[in-house]
Scaffold this motif. Structure first.
Motif, mmCIF file in Angstrom:
data_model
loop_
_atom_site.group_PDB
_atom_site.id
_atom_site.type_symbol
_atom_site.label_atom_id
_atom_site.label_comp_id
_atom_site.label_asym_id
_atom_site.label_seq_id
_atom_site.Cartn_x
_atom_site.Cartn_y
_atom_site.Cartn_z
ATOM 1 N N UNK A 82 0.859 -1.193 0.000
ATOM 2 C CA UNK A 82 0.000 0.000 0.000
ATOM 3 C C UNK A 82 0.898 1.248 0.000
ATOM 4 N N UNK A 83 0.532 2.293 -0.757
ATOM 5 C CA UNK A 83 1.380 3.493 -0.842
ATOM 6 C C UNK A 83 1.676 4.126 0.525
ATOM 7 N N UNK A 84 0.767 3.938 1.479
ATOM 8 C CA UNK A 84 0.976 4.549 2.795
ATOM 9 C C UNK A 84 1.532 3.561 3.823
ATOM 10 N N UNK A 85 2.002 2.397 3.335
ATOM 11 C CA UNK A 85 2.424 1.349 4.276
ATOM 12 C C UNK A 85 3.560 1.812 5.193
ATOM 13 N N UNK A 86 4.532 2.507 4.626
ATOM 14 C CA UNK A 86 5.673 2.927 5.455
ATOM 15 C C UNK A 86 5.221 3.773 6.643
ATOM 16 N N UNK A 87 4.308 4.688 6.358
ATOM 17 C CA UNK A 87 3.867 5.603 7.418
ATOM 18 C C UNK A 87 2.777 4.995 8.295
ATOM 19 N N UNK A 88 1.840 4.271 7.670
ATOM 20 C CA UNK A 88 0.635 3.862 8.399
ATOM 21 C C UNK A 88 0.302 2.380 8.275
ATOM 22 N N UNK A 89 1.295 1.561 7.922
ATOM 23 C CA UNK A 89 1.026 0.130 7.794
ATOM 24 C C UNK A 89 0.580 -0.485 9.106
ATOM 25 N N UNK A 90 -0.404 -1.389 9.035
ATOM 26 C CA UNK A 90 -0.922 -2.044 10.240
ATOM 27 C C UNK A 90 -2.436 -1.920 10.308
ATOM 28 N N UNK A 91 -2.954 -2.136 11.517
ATOM 29 C CA UNK A 91 -4.399 -2.007 11.733
ATOM 30 C C UNK A 91 -4.625 -0.648 12.393
ATOM 31 N N UNK A 92 -5.469 0.187 11.797
ATOM 32 C CA UNK A 92 -5.789 1.413 12.531
ATOM 33 C C UNK A 92 -7.276 1.518 12.806
ATOM 34 N N UNK A 114 -5.709 20.890 14.788
ATOM 35 C CA UNK A 114 -4.353 20.648 15.265
ATOM 36 C C UNK A 114 -4.057 19.174 15.078
ATOM 37 N N UNK A 115 -2.841 18.858 14.684
ATOM 38 C CA UNK A 115 -2.439 17.468 14.422
ATOM 39 C C UNK A 115 -1.276 17.101 15.335
ATOM 40 N N UNK A 116 -1.297 15.885 15.862
ATOM 41 C CA UNK A 116 -0.166 15.407 16.659
ATOM 42 C C UNK A 116 -0.111 13.890 16.570
ATOM 43 N N UNK A 117 1.048 13.362 16.840
ATOM 44 C CA UNK A 117 1.207 11.911 16.937
ATOM 45 C C UNK A 117 1.972 11.615 18.214
ATOM 46 N N UNK A 118 1.517 10.616 18.966
ATOM 47 C CA UNK A 118 2.213 10.200 20.193
ATOM 48 C C UNK A 118 2.810 8.817 19.942
ATOM 49 N N UNK A 119 4.059 8.692 20.235
ATOM 50 C CA UNK A 119 4.824 7.495 19.893
ATOM 51 C C UNK A 119 4.393 6.277 20.729
ATOM 52 N N UNK A 126 1.510 -4.508 18.825
ATOM 53 C CA UNK A 126 1.887 -3.326 19.618
ATOM 54 C C UNK A 126 1.361 -2.042 18.988
ATOM 55 N N UNK A 127 1.191 -1.061 19.826
ATOM 56 C CA UNK A 127 0.748 0.264 19.339
ATOM 57 C C UNK A 127 1.931 0.973 18.681
ATOM 58 N N UNK A 128 1.721 1.477 17.464
ATOM 59 C CA UNK A 128 2.768 2.219 16.773
ATOM 60 C C UNK A 128 2.655 3.716 17.061
ATOM 61 N N UNK A 129 1.450 4.223 16.948
ATOM 62 C CA UNK A 129 1.262 5.668 17.175
ATOM 63 C C UNK A 129 -0.195 5.960 17.526
ATOM 64 N N UNK A 130 -0.384 6.971 18.346
ATOM 65 C CA UNK A 130 -1.730 7.519 18.591
ATOM 66 C C UNK A 130 -1.764 8.870 17.875
ATOM 67 N N UNK A 131 -2.411 8.896 16.728
ATOM 68 C CA UNK A 131 -2.550 10.133 15.968
ATOM 69 C C UNK A 131 -3.782 10.898 16.456
ATOM 70 N N UNK A 132 -3.671 12.209 16.507
ATOM 71 C CA UNK A 132 -4.789 13.009 17.032
ATOM 72 C C UNK A 132 -5.075 14.200 16.130
ATOM 73 N N UNK A 133 -6.344 14.455 15.891
ATOM 74 C CA UNK A 133 -6.801 15.701 15.272
ATOM 75 C C UNK A 133 -7.714 16.377 16.292
ATOM 76 N N UNK A 134 -7.397 17.628 16.600
ATOM 77 C CA UNK A 134 -8.175 18.372 17.599
ATOM 78 C C UNK A 134 -8.659 19.658 16.943
#
Lengths: 162, 162
Positions: A50-60, A123-128, A102-110
Protein backbone atom coordinates in the motif's frame (compact mmCIF):
# COMPACT_ATOMS: atom_id res chain seq x y z
CA UNK A 1 13.03 50.85 48.91
CA UNK A 2 9.93 48.95 50.01
CA UNK A 3 7.90 50.45 47.15
CA UNK A 4 10.56 49.47 44.66
CA UNK A 5 10.45 45.91 46.02
CA UNK A 6 6.66 45.67 45.69
CA UNK A 7 6.89 47.13 42.18
CA UNK A 8 9.48 44.50 41.19
CA UNK A 9 7.31 41.67 42.54
CA UNK A 10 4.29 42.98 40.63
CA UNK A 11 6.31 43.20 37.41
CA UNK A 12 7.58 39.65 37.84
CA UNK A 13 4.06 38.36 38.50
CA UNK A 14 2.64 40.13 35.45
CA UNK A 15 5.45 38.81 33.27
CA UNK A 16 4.90 35.26 34.49
CA UNK A 17 1.15 35.56 33.90
CA UNK A 18 1.73 36.84 30.36
CA UNK A 19 4.17 34.00 29.75
CA UNK A 20 1.72 31.39 31.00
CA UNK A 21 -1.09 32.80 28.88
CA UNK A 22 0.99 32.61 25.73
CA UNK A 23 2.78 29.40 26.65
CA UNK A 24 3.12 26.93 23.83
CA UNK A 25 1.06 24.36 25.80
CA UNK A 26 -1.93 26.46 24.82
CA UNK A 27 -1.32 25.88 21.14
CA UNK A 28 -0.34 22.23 21.12
CA UNK A 29 -2.64 19.27 20.75
CA UNK A 30 -3.57 17.58 24.03
CA UNK A 31 -3.06 13.87 24.64
CA UNK A 32 -6.54 12.32 24.13
CA UNK A 33 -6.95 10.89 27.63
CA UNK A 34 -9.67 8.25 27.82
CA UNK A 35 -10.05 7.84 24.06
CA UNK A 36 -10.30 4.04 24.38
CA UNK A 37 -13.79 4.57 25.76
CA UNK A 38 -14.83 6.88 22.93
CA UNK A 39 -16.96 5.62 20.07
CA UNK A 40 -15.19 3.46 17.53
CA UNK A 41 -15.79 5.06 14.13
CA UNK A 42 -14.18 2.54 11.78
CA UNK A 43 -11.17 0.33 11.11
CA UNK A 44 -8.83 -0.17 8.17
CA UNK A 45 -5.87 -2.48 7.61
CA UNK A 46 -3.00 -1.31 5.37
CA UNK A 47 -0.74 -4.08 4.11
CA UNK A 48 2.65 -4.26 2.44
CA UNK A 49 2.45 -2.71 -1.02
CA UNK A 50 0.00 0.00 0.00
CA UNK A 51 1.38 3.49 -0.84
CA UNK A 52 0.98 4.55 2.79
CA UNK A 53 2.42 1.35 4.28
CA UNK A 54 5.67 2.93 5.45
CA UNK A 55 3.87 5.60 7.42
CA UNK A 56 0.63 3.86 8.40
CA UNK A 57 1.03 0.13 7.79
CA UNK A 58 -0.92 -2.04 10.24
CA UNK A 59 -4.40 -2.01 11.73
CA UNK A 60 -5.79 1.41 12.53
CA UNK A 61 -8.92 2.26 14.43
CA UNK A 62 -10.58 5.67 14.44
CA UNK A 63 -12.21 6.90 17.66
CA UNK A 64 -14.27 10.08 18.09
CA UNK A 65 -15.22 12.06 21.16
CA UNK A 66 -18.89 13.09 21.55
CA UNK A 67 -18.52 16.42 19.77
CA UNK A 68 -16.76 14.84 16.79
CA UNK A 69 -19.29 12.01 16.70
CA UNK A 70 -22.13 14.49 16.15
CA UNK A 71 -20.40 15.73 13.00
CA UNK A 72 -19.63 12.23 11.75
CA UNK A 73 -23.28 11.25 12.09
CA UNK A 74 -24.80 14.44 10.69
CA UNK A 75 -22.22 15.02 7.95
CA UNK A 76 -21.92 18.58 9.19
CA UNK A 77 -18.76 20.54 9.96
CA UNK A 78 -16.83 19.45 13.05
CA UNK A 79 -17.36 21.87 15.93
CA UNK A 80 -14.55 23.23 18.08
CA UNK A 81 -13.78 20.64 20.74
CA UNK A 82 -14.01 17.74 18.30
CA UNK A 83 -11.20 15.22 18.77
CA UNK A 84 -10.49 12.30 16.47
CA UNK A 85 -7.97 9.60 17.31
CA UNK A 86 -6.16 7.43 14.77
CA UNK A 87 -4.93 4.45 16.82
CA UNK A 88 -2.32 2.57 14.79
CA UNK A 89 -1.30 -0.95 15.83
CA UNK A 90 1.05 -3.50 14.35
CA UNK A 91 -0.79 -6.12 12.27
CA UNK A 92 0.28 -9.60 13.34
CA UNK A 93 -0.36 -12.11 10.53
CA UNK A 94 -0.52 -15.73 11.63
CA UNK A 95 -2.43 -18.83 10.49
CA UNK A 96 -4.77 -16.87 8.20
CA UNK A 97 -5.70 -14.40 10.89
CA UNK A 98 -4.62 -10.79 11.39
CA UNK A 99 -4.43 -9.77 15.03
CA UNK A 100 -3.63 -6.50 16.77
CA UNK A 101 -0.03 -6.13 17.91
CA UNK A 102 1.89 -3.33 19.62
CA UNK A 103 0.75 0.26 19.34
CA UNK A 104 2.77 2.22 16.77
CA UNK A 105 1.26 5.67 17.17
CA UNK A 106 -1.73 7.52 18.59
CA UNK A 107 -2.55 10.13 15.97
CA UNK A 108 -4.79 13.01 17.03
CA UNK A 109 -6.80 15.70 15.27
CA UNK A 110 -8.18 18.37 17.60
CA UNK A 111 -10.51 21.06 16.29
CA UNK A 112 -10.02 24.64 17.44
CA UNK A 113 -10.67 27.12 14.68
CA UNK A 114 -8.76 29.90 16.43
CA UNK A 115 -5.69 28.03 17.67
CA UNK A 116 -5.18 26.10 14.47
CA UNK A 117 -6.46 28.48 11.84
CA UNK A 118 -3.52 27.81 9.49
CA UNK A 119 -4.38 24.12 9.23
CA UNK A 120 -8.11 24.20 8.57
CA UNK A 121 -8.95 24.63 12.24
CA UNK A 122 -7.36 21.30 13.09
CA UNK A 123 -4.35 20.65 15.26
CA UNK A 124 -2.44 17.47 14.42
CA UNK A 125 -0.17 15.41 16.66
CA UNK A 126 1.21 11.91 16.94
CA UNK A 127 2.21 10.20 20.19
CA UNK A 128 4.82 7.49 19.89
CA UNK A 129 3.49 4.04 20.77
CA UNK A 130 2.21 3.90 24.33
CA UNK A 131 4.12 7.00 25.35
CA UNK A 132 3.30 10.69 25.30
CA UNK A 133 6.36 11.50 23.21
CA UNK A 134 5.30 13.90 20.48
CA UNK A 135 6.44 13.07 16.96
CA UNK A 136 4.96 15.75 14.70
CA UNK A 137 7.41 18.56 14.02
CA UNK A 138 5.46 20.40 11.35
CA UNK A 139 1.71 19.81 11.36
CA UNK A 140 1.21 21.54 8.02
CA UNK A 141 3.85 19.63 6.11
CA UNK A 142 3.54 16.26 7.83
CA UNK A 143 -0.26 16.10 8.24
CA UNK A 144 -2.36 18.90 6.81
CA UNK A 145 -0.82 18.87 3.33
CA UNK A 146 -2.38 15.43 2.83
CA UNK A 147 -5.65 16.21 4.64
CA UNK A 148 -6.12 19.20 2.31
CA UNK A 149 -7.47 16.76 -0.27
CA UNK A 150 -10.48 16.24 2.05
CA UNK A 151 -11.44 19.92 2.21
CA UNK A 152 -15.05 19.09 1.34
CA UNK A 153 -15.20 16.75 4.35
CA UNK A 154 -13.74 19.34 6.74
CA UNK A 155 -10.28 17.77 6.14
CA UNK A 156 -11.30 14.42 7.64
CA UNK A 157 -10.71 11.16 5.71
CA UNK A 158 -12.85 8.78 7.73
CA UNK A 159 -16.58 8.29 7.68
CA UNK A 160 -18.65 6.72 10.44
CA UNK A 161 -19.38 3.04 9.80
CA UNK A 162 -22.85 2.26 11.09
CA UNK B 1 -75.02 -12.37 34.68
CA UNK B 2 -73.15 -9.15 35.21
CA UNK B 3 -71.01 -10.78 37.93
CA UNK B 4 -70.21 -13.71 35.64
CA UNK B 5 -69.14 -11.23 32.97
CA UNK B 6 -66.80 -9.38 35.35
CA UNK B 7 -65.40 -12.69 36.58
CA UNK B 8 -64.67 -13.78 33.00
CA UNK B 9 -62.87 -10.51 32.26
CA UNK B 10 -60.78 -10.84 35.43
CA UNK B 11 -59.83 -14.43 34.53
CA UNK B 12 -58.82 -13.39 31.01
CA UNK B 13 -56.70 -10.51 32.36
CA UNK B 14 -54.96 -12.73 34.91
CA UNK B 15 -54.28 -15.37 32.25
CA UNK B 16 -52.82 -12.75 29.90
CA UNK B 17 -50.64 -11.31 32.68
CA UNK B 18 -49.36 -14.76 33.58
CA UNK B 19 -48.64 -15.42 29.92
CA UNK B 20 -46.72 -12.16 29.52
CA UNK B 21 -44.71 -12.79 32.67
CA UNK B 22 -43.61 -16.19 31.45
CA UNK B 23 -43.32 -15.21 27.80
CA UNK B 24 -40.23 -16.52 26.05
CA UNK B 25 -39.04 -12.91 25.56
CA UNK B 26 -37.94 -13.15 29.17
CA UNK B 27 -35.50 -15.91 28.40
CA UNK B 28 -34.13 -14.79 25.07
CA UNK B 29 -31.16 -12.55 24.50
CA UNK B 30 -32.05 -8.91 23.89
CA UNK B 31 -30.88 -7.01 20.82
CA UNK B 32 -27.91 -4.90 22.08
CA UNK B 33 -29.36 -1.49 21.30
CA UNK B 34 -26.73 1.25 21.24
CA UNK B 35 -23.75 -1.11 21.22
CA UNK B 36 -21.93 0.99 18.62
CA UNK B 37 -21.30 3.52 21.39
CA UNK B 38 -19.96 0.90 23.80
CA UNK B 39 -16.24 0.46 24.36
CA UNK B 40 -14.36 -1.27 21.57
CA UNK B 41 -12.52 -4.20 23.18
CA UNK B 42 -10.50 -5.55 20.24
CA UNK B 43 -10.54 -6.52 16.58
CA UNK B 44 -9.52 -9.61 14.63
CA UNK B 45 -9.54 -10.44 10.92
CA UNK B 46 -10.12 -14.05 9.84
CA UNK B 47 -9.06 -14.80 6.27
CA UNK B 48 -9.63 -17.66 3.84
CA UNK B 49 -7.91 -20.77 5.12
CA UNK B 50 -8.69 -20.09 8.77
CA UNK B 51 -10.58 -22.99 10.37
CA UNK B 52 -13.40 -20.65 11.39
CA UNK B 53 -13.56 -18.82 8.06
CA UNK B 54 -16.88 -20.31 6.98
CA UNK B 55 -18.62 -19.22 10.15
CA UNK B 56 -16.71 -16.08 11.09
CA UNK B 57 -14.62 -14.97 8.10
CA UNK B 58 -14.16 -11.19 7.83
CA UNK B 59 -13.37 -8.37 10.24
CA UNK B 60 -14.89 -8.68 13.68
CA UNK B 61 -14.96 -6.13 16.43
CA UNK B 62 -15.80 -6.86 20.05
CA UNK B 63 -17.76 -4.27 22.04
CA UNK B 64 -18.57 -4.39 25.76
CA UNK B 65 -21.15 -2.61 27.86
CA UNK B 66 -19.99 -0.97 31.09
CA UNK B 67 -20.64 -4.01 33.29
CA UNK B 68 -18.75 -6.31 30.94
CA UNK B 69 -15.92 -3.80 30.61
CA UNK B 70 -15.28 -3.94 34.36
CA UNK B 71 -14.66 -7.67 34.10
CA UNK B 72 -12.47 -7.34 31.03
CA UNK B 73 -10.27 -4.81 32.80
CA UNK B 74 -10.12 -6.53 36.18
CA UNK B 75 -9.90 -10.10 34.87
CA UNK B 76 -12.70 -11.02 37.26
CA UNK B 77 -15.88 -12.95 36.52
CA UNK B 78 -18.44 -11.15 34.38
CA UNK B 79 -21.36 -9.92 36.48
CA UNK B 80 -25.00 -10.38 35.54
CA UNK B 81 -25.95 -7.63 33.11
CA UNK B 82 -22.69 -7.94 31.17
CA UNK B 83 -23.24 -7.84 27.43
CA UNK B 84 -20.56 -8.52 24.81
CA UNK B 85 -21.11 -7.91 21.10
CA UNK B 86 -19.26 -9.67 18.30
CA UNK B 87 -19.82 -7.40 15.28
CA UNK B 88 -18.85 -9.32 12.14
CA UNK B 89 -18.34 -7.43 8.86
CA UNK B 90 -17.29 -8.51 5.40
CA UNK B 91 -13.59 -7.88 4.77
CA UNK B 92 -13.12 -6.02 1.49
CA UNK B 93 -9.61 -6.59 0.12
CA UNK B 94 -8.46 -4.03 -2.43
CA UNK B 95 -5.13 -2.45 -3.37
CA UNK B 96 -3.31 -3.86 -0.33
CA UNK B 97 -5.89 -2.58 2.09
CA UNK B 98 -8.61 -4.42 3.98
CA UNK B 99 -11.71 -2.35 4.57
CA UNK B 100 -14.97 -3.01 6.40
CA UNK B 101 -17.85 -4.15 4.20
CA UNK B 102 -21.43 -5.15 4.93
CA UNK B 103 -22.43 -6.46 8.32
CA UNK B 104 -22.74 -10.25 8.39
CA UNK B 105 -23.95 -10.80 11.93
CA UNK B 106 -24.27 -9.13 15.31
CA UNK B 107 -23.36 -11.85 17.79
CA UNK B 108 -24.33 -11.30 21.43
CA UNK B 109 -23.40 -12.82 24.78
CA UNK B 110 -25.61 -11.68 27.65
CA UNK B 111 -24.83 -12.70 31.23
CA UNK B 112 -27.68 -13.77 33.46
CA UNK B 113 -26.70 -16.60 35.73
CA UNK B 114 -30.32 -17.58 36.45
CA UNK B 115 -31.84 -17.34 32.97
CA UNK B 116 -28.95 -19.03 31.22
CA UNK B 117 -27.68 -21.44 33.88
CA UNK B 118 -27.30 -24.30 31.37
CA UNK B 119 -24.79 -22.36 29.28
CA UNK B 120 -22.42 -21.01 31.90
CA UNK B 121 -24.70 -18.10 32.77
CA UNK B 122 -24.43 -16.72 29.26
CA UNK B 123 -27.19 -16.34 26.71
CA UNK B 124 -26.03 -16.45 23.08
CA UNK B 125 -27.73 -15.00 20.02
CA UNK B 126 -26.90 -13.85 16.51
CA UNK B 127 -28.79 -11.19 14.58
CA UNK B 128 -28.60 -11.44 10.81
CA UNK B 129 -26.74 -8.52 9.18
CA UNK B 130 -28.44 -5.22 9.94
CA UNK B 131 -31.72 -6.89 10.88
CA UNK B 132 -33.10 -8.23 14.14
CA UNK B 133 -33.70 -11.66 12.65
CA UNK B 134 -32.47 -14.25 15.16
CA UNK B 135 -30.27 -16.99 13.79
CA UNK B 136 -29.27 -19.15 16.76
CA UNK B 137 -31.51 -22.18 17.13
CA UNK B 138 -29.57 -24.00 19.81
CA UNK B 139 -27.30 -21.84 21.96
CA UNK B 140 -25.62 -24.82 23.58
CA UNK B 141 -24.74 -26.66 20.38
CA UNK B 142 -24.06 -23.67 18.14
CA UNK B 143 -22.26 -21.42 20.61
CA UNK B 144 -21.58 -22.69 24.10
CA UNK B 145 -19.99 -25.98 23.05
CA UNK B 146 -17.10 -23.97 21.60
CA UNK B 147 -17.00 -21.36 24.41
CA UNK B 148 -16.67 -24.23 26.92
CA UNK B 149 -12.96 -24.29 26.06
CA UNK B 150 -12.68 -20.86 27.74
CA UNK B 151 -14.13 -21.98 31.07
CA UNK B 152 -11.21 -20.42 32.94
CA UNK B 153 -12.02 -17.05 31.33
CA UNK B 154 -15.72 -17.26 32.22
CA UNK B 155 -16.37 -18.70 28.71
CA UNK B 156 -15.14 -15.53 26.96
CA UNK B 157 -12.53 -15.74 24.19
CA UNK B 158 -11.57 -12.07 23.90
CA UNK B 159 -9.31 -10.01 26.10
CA UNK B 160 -9.29 -6.23 26.36
CA UNK B 161 -6.66 -4.62 24.16
CA UNK B 162 -5.29 -1.57 25.96
Amino acid sequence: MKKQYIFAVVVICLTLTAFLLTDSSDTIVKYPTGYRNWTHVKTLVLEKGHPLYEAFGGIHHIYANKIALEAYKSNKKFKDGSVIVFDLLEAVNSDNAIAEGSRKVVGVMEKDSKKFKDTGGWGFEGFNGDTKERIVKNMYGECFSCHLSQKNNDYVFSQYRK
